[in-house]
Design an enzyme around this catalytic site. Structure first.
Site, PDB file in Angstrom:
ATOM      1  CG  ASP A  18      -2.071   0.945   1.101  1.00  0.00           C
ATOM      2  OD1 ASP A  18      -2.406   1.345  -0.038  1.00  0.00           O
ATOM      3  OD2 ASP A  18      -2.658   1.314   2.149  1.00  0.00           O
ATOM      4  CG  HIS A  72      -4.367  10.438   3.474  1.00  0.00           C
ATOM      5  ND1 HIS A  72      -5.310  10.286   4.470  1.00  0.00           N
ATOM      6  CD2 HIS A  72      -3.406   9.519   3.736  1.00  0.00           C
ATOM      7  CE1 HIS A  72      -4.939   9.306   5.288  1.00  0.00           C
ATOM      8  NE2 HIS A  72      -3.786   8.822   4.864  1.00  0.00           N
ATOM      9  NE  ARG A  97       5.659  15.165  10.411  1.00  0.00           N
ATOM     10  CZ  ARG A  97       5.093  13.977  10.189  1.00  0.00           C
ATOM     11  NH1 ARG A  97       5.141  13.028  11.095  1.00  0.00           N
ATOM     12  NH2 ARG A  97       4.498  13.735   9.047  1.00  0.00           N
ATOM     13  CD  GLU A 102      -5.769   4.531   5.645  1.00  0.00           C
ATOM     14  OE1 GLU A 102      -5.168   3.788   4.839  1.00  0.00           O
ATOM     15  OE2 GLU A 102      -5.179   5.225   6.501  1.00  0.00           O
ATOM     16  CD  GLU A 107      -5.541   2.919   0.720  1.00  0.00           C
ATOM     17  OE1 GLU A 107      -4.842   2.241  -0.078  1.00  0.00           O
ATOM     18  OE2 GLU A 107      -5.240   3.085   1.919  1.00  0.00           O
ATOM     19  CG  ASP A 110      -5.050   0.287   4.554  1.00  0.00           C
ATOM     20  OD1 ASP A 110      -5.003  -0.786   5.167  1.00  0.00           O
ATOM     21  OD2 ASP A 110      -4.130   1.140   4.591  1.00  0.00           O
ATOM     22  NE  ARG A 146      -6.957   6.247  10.731  1.00  0.00           N
ATOM     23  CZ  ARG A 146      -6.389   6.052   9.559  1.00  0.00           C
ATOM     24  NH1 ARG A 146      -5.125   5.641   9.466  1.00  0.00           N
ATOM     25  NH2 ARG A 146      -7.066   6.239   8.457  1.00  0.00           N
ATOM     26  CD  GLN A 198      -1.985   4.247  11.250  1.00  0.00           C
ATOM     27  OE1 GLN A 198      -3.219   4.241  11.272  1.00  0.00           O
ATOM     28  NE2 GLN A 198      -1.304   4.776  10.262  1.00  0.00           N
ATOM     29  CE1 TYR A 243       4.459   7.235  12.595  1.00  0.00           C
ATOM     30  CE2 TYR A 243       3.444   7.151  14.764  1.00  0.00           C
ATOM     31  CZ  TYR A 243       4.093   7.863  13.767  1.00  0.00           C
ATOM     32  OH  TYR A 243       4.382   9.191  13.950  1.00  0.00           O
ATOM     33  CE  LYS A 296      -2.493   2.128   7.970  1.00  0.00           C
ATOM     34  NZ  LYS A 296      -3.585   2.664   7.141  1.00  0.00           N
ATOM     35  CB  THR A 327      -7.050  -5.201   2.945  1.00  0.00           C
ATOM     36  OG1 THR A 327      -5.999  -4.994   3.900  1.00  0.00           O
ATOM     37  CG2 THR A 327      -6.999  -4.107   1.895  1.00  0.00           C
ATOM     38  CB  THR A 376      -6.074   7.628   2.438  1.00  0.00           C
ATOM     39  OG1 THR A 376      -5.882   6.535   3.314  1.00  0.00           O
ATOM     40  CG2 THR A 376      -7.453   8.225   2.667  1.00  0.00           C
ATOM     41  CD  GLU A 416      -7.413  12.528   5.308  1.00  0.00           C
ATOM     42  OE1 GLU A 416      -7.188  13.369   4.428  1.00  0.00           O
ATOM     43  OE2 GLU A 416      -7.603  11.323   5.061  1.00  0.00           O
TER      44      GLU A 416
END
Ligand code: MN
Length: 425
Positions: free
Chosen positions: A127, A134, A143, A199, A201, A233, A237, A240, A244, A253, A257, A358, A372
């Site tokens: 992926d 996104h 950030r 997600e 996609e 996907d 969260r 994740q 991650y 994830k 799928t 995404t 989002e």
């Protein structure tokens, strides 16, 4: 390249295949289906029906029969664009010329009467992360001043997913459990995800593969892409966020799928190719191996809708979470994704699945995940039932759809990719 199979004047004798349907005679996507207790076999979607390709095998080239009678389409995809174009031309003729009607009509089965399966035995699934809006939106949550990491505009970012948990549309999403760190906690705990997300996609199906150690030049990349599907996907969260770093997504994830079951072929998408949008001013040019004159994208509309248990009980229609043109959201083209994946000599194989990542548009109405839409959970979505959602709750059903429209072409659709969240059993 378009040909007579894309002619907007072409009409099928099959009812329900009229313009406006997802599956007019200009589409002809392939899939694997089975009837109750029947064996899995290939079919082509036309209107509300599936044409059983085994049932019409004497109308097809003898050479194709073996690959078109298997329970998966890997062998057929491996044959490459020339064979794919020839089959498309033949099916187009059979399904539009009235002379075939008496022989072929008995081989049509209602789509509502069959079960659809993942169309290939997926050896590998990767992926990417090519949706720049996104990537920016998600990056901003973590950030605020520096949403895109410095490598983003040089290297198509991706991760290796898991093939064993890929399922066709309709499979329930069993809420995953895992390690999550509560906001004020010092140590993580194990339990059901509280931030389950989808997600939106696109996925591409690899046709011909490449040999180990032999990269795919960018000018040849299109020949390795057999077709496209919708891909969800599903992402936990909270799992994740905790797991991650430093190696990327893992158990957040790979619990499921979902893919739409029809392979919308590269040939069917020919009228919907548009030039890749130019890179924003100041962005670096791609390195040479990723650069192609006249690279193209597709004008594909994407939509995600949500239906909660509460909405269904009140008879309310699904709520549109997002809608927009995906092609404008891809910073890297399909050709660049494929070329990059093989650029180190990694061998892609027929039936491999590659997700785009995404796809969000640059507008608030086109965001491809709840992460989002709810701004990381801070701005829950208000639903017509009076309920709100930051993330998915048990009973929630997410449906992804895609379709293509262009002047001088008949609209084609991808069908649906649906999944309903259920508690862990
Ligand atoms: Mn993804």
């Amino acid at each position: 390249m378009t040909d007579e199979t894309h002619d907007p004047a072409l009409v099928s004798w099959v009812s329900g295949a009229e313009p406006g349907s997802d599956f007019p005679v200009q589409n002809l996507p392939l899939g694997i289906f089975s009837e109750t207790k029947g064996r899995r076999r290939p079919g082509v979607a036309i209107g509300d029906y599936i044409l059983d390709l085994n049932g019409i095998s004497d109308l097809l080239d003898e050479e194709w029969r073996r690959d078109l009678s298997q329970p998966v389409l890997n062998g057929w995809l491996a044959r490459g664009p020339d064979a794919h174009r020839d089959l498309r031309a033949r099916l187009s003729e059979i399904l539009s010329d009235e002379r075939y009607r008496d022989d072929v009509e008995p081989q049509l089965i209602g789509q509502s009467e069959v079960r659809m399966h993942v169309p290939c035995l997926v050896g590998d699934y990767s992926d990417f992360y090519v949706g720049i809006h996104h990537a920016t939106n998600v990056g901003r949550l973590f950030r605020p001043d520096n949403p895109l990491l410095p490598n983003y505009k040089y290297v198509p970012i991706g991760y290796h997913g898991r093939a064993s948990s890929i399922r066709a549309s309709g499979e329930d999403v069993i809420r995953p459990s895992g390690q999550r760190l509560a906001p004020d906690a010092e140590a993580p705990e194990y339990g059901p995800s509280r931030r389950l997300d989808y997600e939106l996609e696109l996925g591409l199906w690899i046709g011909r593969g490449n040999k180990l150690g032999r990269p795919i030049p960018i000018d040849e990349a299109d020949e390795h892409i057999a077709g496209w599907c919708l891909l969800n996907d599903w992402s936990a969260r909270d799992l994740q966020a905790w797991e991650y770093q430093p190696l990327g997504p893992f158990l957040a994830k790979n619990f499921l799928t979902s893919v739409s079951p029809w392979i919308v072929t590269s040939e069917a998408l020919a009228p919907f190719r548009v030039p890749m949008p130019p890179r924003p001013k100041g962005d670096p040019e791609p390195l040479d191996y990723l650069r192609r004159e006249n690279d193209d994208a597709f004008a594909i509309q994407l939509e995600a809708t949500l239906s909660t248990k509460g909405m269904r009980e009140k008879g309310l229609p699904p709520h549109v979470l997002s809608r927009g043109t995906a092609s404008a959201a891809m910073y890297w083209s399909a050709a660049q994704i494929v070329t990059h994946h093989a650029s180190n000599g990694c061998n892609l194989q027929p039936g491999d699945l590659i997700g785009t990542g995404t796809l969000s548009t640059d507008s608030d109405s086109g965001l491809g995940s709840l992460l989002e839409i709810s701004r990381g959970g801070k701005r829950p979505v208000e639903l017509p039932s009076g309920e709100t959602r930051s993330f998915l709750e048990d009973g929630d059903e997410v449906t992804l759809r895609a379709w293509c429209e262009a002047e001088g072409a008949v609209r084609i659709g991808f069908g649906e990719c649906v999944g309903r969240v259920v508690p862990r059993r």
